[in-house]
Motif scaffolding. Structure first.
Motif, PDB file in Angstrom:
ATOM      1  N   PHE A   1      53.877  38.124  30.453  1.00 36.33           N
ATOM      2  CA  PHE A   1      53.425  39.513  30.421  1.00 36.33           C
ATOM      3  C   PHE A   1      52.356  39.701  29.349  1.00 36.33           C
ATOM      4  N   GLU A   2      52.526  39.056  28.207  1.00 30.73           N
ATOM      5  CA  GLU A   2      51.550  39.159  27.125  1.00 30.73           C
ATOM      6  C   GLU A   2      50.221  38.516  27.524  1.00 30.73           C
ATOM      7  N   ILE A   3      50.285  37.369  28.196  1.00 33.70           N
ATOM      8  CA  ILE A   3      49.064  36.691  28.641  1.00 33.70           C
ATOM      9  C   ILE A   3      48.291  37.578  29.621  1.00 33.70           C
ATOM     10  N   LEU A   4      48.998  38.158  30.587  1.00 36.44           N
ATOM     11  CA  LEU A   4      48.339  39.015  31.574  1.00 36.44           C
ATOM     12  C   LEU A   4      47.802  40.290  30.931  1.00 36.44           C
ATOM     13  N   SER A   5      48.567  40.876  30.031  1.00 37.18           N
ATOM     14  CA  SER A   5      48.120  42.098  29.354  1.00 37.18           C
ATOM     15  C   SER A   5      46.839  41.854  28.581  1.00 37.18           C
ATOM     16  N   SER A   6      46.801  40.744  27.859  1.00 38.63           N
ATOM     17  CA  SER A   6      45.617  40.415  27.064  1.00 38.63           C
ATOM     18  C   SER A   6      44.411  40.159  27.964  1.00 38.63           C
ATOM     19  N   LYS A   7      44.638  39.463  29.083  1.00 34.57           N
ATOM     20  CA  LYS A   7      43.529  39.160  29.983  1.00 34.57           C
ATOM     21  C   LYS A   7      43.002  40.430  30.634  1.00 34.57           C
ATOM     22  N   CYS A   8      43.889  41.303  31.052  1.00 33.01           N
ATOM     23  CA  CYS A   8      43.468  42.571  31.652  1.00 33.01           C
ATOM     24  C   CYS A   8      42.657  43.395  30.660  1.00 33.01           C
ATOM     25  N   ALA A   9      43.099  43.411  29.404  1.00 24.26           N
ATOM     26  CA  ALA A   9      42.392  44.178  28.379  1.00 24.26           C
ATOM     27  C   ALA A   9      41.007  43.599  28.112  1.00 24.26           C
ATOM     28  N   SER A  10      40.911  42.264  28.067  1.00 25.06           N
ATOM     29  CA  SER A  10      39.630  41.631  27.761  1.00 25.06           C
ATOM     30  C   SER A  10      38.616  41.804  28.890  1.00 25.06           C
ATOM     31  N   LEU A  11      39.115  41.887  30.127  1.00 27.57           N
ATOM     32  CA  LEU A  11      38.223  42.034  31.275  1.00 27.57           C
ATOM     33  C   LEU A  11      37.975  43.493  31.639  1.00 27.57           C
TER      34      LEU A  11
ATOM     35  N   PRO B   1      49.895  50.098  35.139  1.00 28.30           N
ATOM     36  CA  PRO B   1      50.989  49.399  34.461  1.00 28.30           C
ATOM     37  C   PRO B   1      51.990  48.798  35.450  1.00 28.30           C
ATOM     38  N   GLY B   2      52.229  49.497  36.567  1.00 27.20           N
ATOM     39  CA  GLY B   2      53.151  48.979  37.572  1.00 27.20           C
ATOM     40  C   GLY B   2      52.641  47.712  38.227  1.00 27.20           C
ATOM     41  N   GLU B   3      51.338  47.672  38.520  1.00 36.61           N
ATOM     42  CA  GLU B   3      50.743  46.474  39.108  1.00 36.61           C
ATOM     43  C   GLU B   3      50.810  45.300  38.141  1.00 36.61           C
ATOM     44  N   LEU B   4      50.587  45.589  36.872  1.00 32.30           N
ATOM     45  CA  LEU B   4      50.653  44.539  35.855  1.00 32.30           C
ATOM     46  C   LEU B   4      52.070  43.994  35.724  1.00 32.30           C
ATOM     47  N   ARG B   5      53.057  44.884  35.677  1.00 35.77           N
ATOM     48  CA  ARG B   5      54.457  44.441  35.568  1.00 35.77           C
ATOM     49  C   ARG B   5      54.864  43.637  36.791  1.00 35.77           C
ATOM     50  N   ALA B   6      54.452  44.082  37.984  1.00 36.03           N
ATOM     51  CA  ALA B   6      54.813  43.372  39.216  1.00 36.03           C
ATOM     52  C   ALA B   6      54.192  41.982  39.242  1.00 36.03           C
ATOM     53  N   ALA B   7      52.933  41.876  38.832  1.00 32.75           N
ATOM     54  CA  ALA B   7      52.265  40.574  38.811  1.00 32.75           C
ATOM     55  C   ALA B   7      52.943  39.631  37.829  1.00 32.75           C
ATOM     56  N   ALA B   8      53.349  40.167  36.673  1.00 33.39           N
ATOM     57  CA  ALA B   8      54.019  39.347  35.658  1.00 33.39           C
ATOM     58  C   ALA B   8      55.375  38.856  36.157  1.00 33.39           C
TER      59      ALA B   8
ATOM     60  N   ASP C   1      36.979  30.053  32.892  1.00 36.27           N
ATOM     61  CA  ASP C   1      37.929  31.151  32.736  1.00 36.27           C
ATOM     62  C   ASP C   1      39.227  30.921  33.501  1.00 36.27           C
ATOM     63  N   LEU C   2      39.138  30.604  34.796  1.00 34.15           N
ATOM     64  CA  LEU C   2      40.357  30.405  35.583  1.00 34.15           C
ATOM     65  C   LEU C   2      41.108  29.169  35.121  1.00 34.15           C
ATOM     66  N   HIS C   3      40.365  28.109  34.814  1.00 31.92           N
ATOM     67  CA  HIS C   3      40.991  26.869  34.346  1.00 31.92           C
ATOM     68  C   HIS C   3      41.817  27.133  33.085  1.00 31.92           C
ATOM     69  N   ASN C   4      41.244  27.872  32.148  1.00 38.24           N
ATOM     70  CA  ASN C   4      41.944  28.188  30.903  1.00 38.24           C
ATOM     71  C   ASN C   4      43.112  29.150  31.152  1.00 38.24           C
ATOM     72  N   PHE C   5      42.946  30.058  32.116  1.00 30.05           N
ATOM     73  CA  PHE C   5      44.005  30.997  32.489  1.00 30.05           C
ATOM     74  C   PHE C   5      45.224  30.231  33.012  1.00 30.05           C
TER      75      PHE C   5
END
Length: 211
Positions: free
Chosen positions: A32-42, A48-55, A169-173
Motif C-alpha cells: 500500500f505504501e509503494i502504491l501510495s508513493s507512486k500515485c503521489a509522484s505521478l 482512495p477506494g481504487e488505490l485500496r482495491a489495487a493494493a 520506471d516499470l522495471h523498478n516498480f
C-alpha cells in the motif's frame, strides 16, 4: 500423478489458509505504501477506494504466488474460473447425478466449456494472477495520465563480458515488490509478460506506449 481435482483442492486450500492470511497481513502495508508513493509522484487521480482495491489485489496475488513457491504447491495452466470449479467440486460431494444442484453445476460447466477461450499454456494460474495484478496497479498509478509507459531501459556496462542490466520506471516498480516478497522472481521476464498482457488487452495502443 495427482488428479486434477486433488491439485485444485491443494491450491485452494493454500489460498484460504492461515498462512495466506499471515502473508497478506505482512505484505499489505508495504505494498500500500509503494502504491501510495507512486500515485503521489505521478499525480494519479485515482480515488482512495481504487488505490485500496489495487493494493489488496496485488497483495493477495503476490502472497499466493510466494506461498505456492515456498510450499511447492503445483501451479497449472491458467484457468480463470479455477475457484468456481473448486467450490463446485465441494458442492458435488455426496450428490447423485440426478440431484437438482448437481444438474445445475453440470449445466454451468457445459456453458463454460462451450464459450471459454483456450487456456494459455505459457502461464500458471498464480503467475497469471501476479502479472495481471501488477499491470492493474501500474494503470491505477497512472489514472488520469495520457501516457502509460511499459518500456525498459538497457543499462550498459563498461566491463567486457558482463551482462547488461535493465531499468526503467516499470522495471523498478516491479522490483519494489519482488524485493519484499521473500522469493526470487525474474523481474525481466515478469516485465515482458506484463507488457505482452497489456498488448493483448489493449491492441490499439501506440508502439510508444506499449514497448
Amino acid at each position: 500423478m495427482p488428479s486434477v481435482e486433488r491439485s485444485r483442492h491443494e491450491r485452494m486450500k493454500l489460498r484460504h489458509s492461515q498462512s495466506m492470511t499471515t502473508k497478506f497481513n505482512e505484505l499489505h502495508p508495504k505494498i500500500f505504501e509503494i502504491l501510495s508513493s507512486k500515485c503521489a509522484s505521478l499525480g494519479s487521480t485515482c480515488t482512495p477506494g481504487e488505490l485500496r482495491a489495487a493494493a489488496r489485489y496485488l497483495t493477495s496475488t503476490l502472497a499466493e504466488y510466494v506461498l505456492r513457491r515456498k510450499n511447492s504447491v503445483r501451479d497449472k495452466t491458467y484457468v480463470p474460473h479455477d475457484e468456481a470449479l473448486w467450490r463446485e467440486d465441494l458442492a458435488l460431494k455426496g450428490l447423485q447425478a440426478s440431484d437438482p444442484i448437481a444438474q445445475k453445476i453440470a449445466y454451468a460447466r457445459h456453458l463454460r466449456a462451450k464459450y471459454q477461450k483456450p487456456n494459455d499454456p505459457s502461464y500458471g494460474s498464480a503467475r497469471h494472477g501476479l502479472v495481471n495484478a501488477i499491470r492493474h496497479a501500474w494503470l491505477v498509478c497512472h489514472e488520469g495520465l495520457e501516457h502509460v509507459s511499459y518500456g525498459r531501459l538497457t543499462l550498459w556496462t563498461d566491463h567486457p563480458g558482463e551482462a547488461s542490466k535493465f531499468g526503467g520506471d516499470l522495471h523498478n516498480f516491479i522490483g519494489s515488490f519482488v524485493s519484499i516478497c521473500g522469493v526470487s522472481i525474474g523481474i525481466d521476464h515478469l516485465h515482458k509478460q506484463i507488457r505482452a498482457l497489456d498488448l493483448e488487452r489493449c491492441p490499439d495502443l501506440t508502439t510508444a506506449n506499449s514497448l
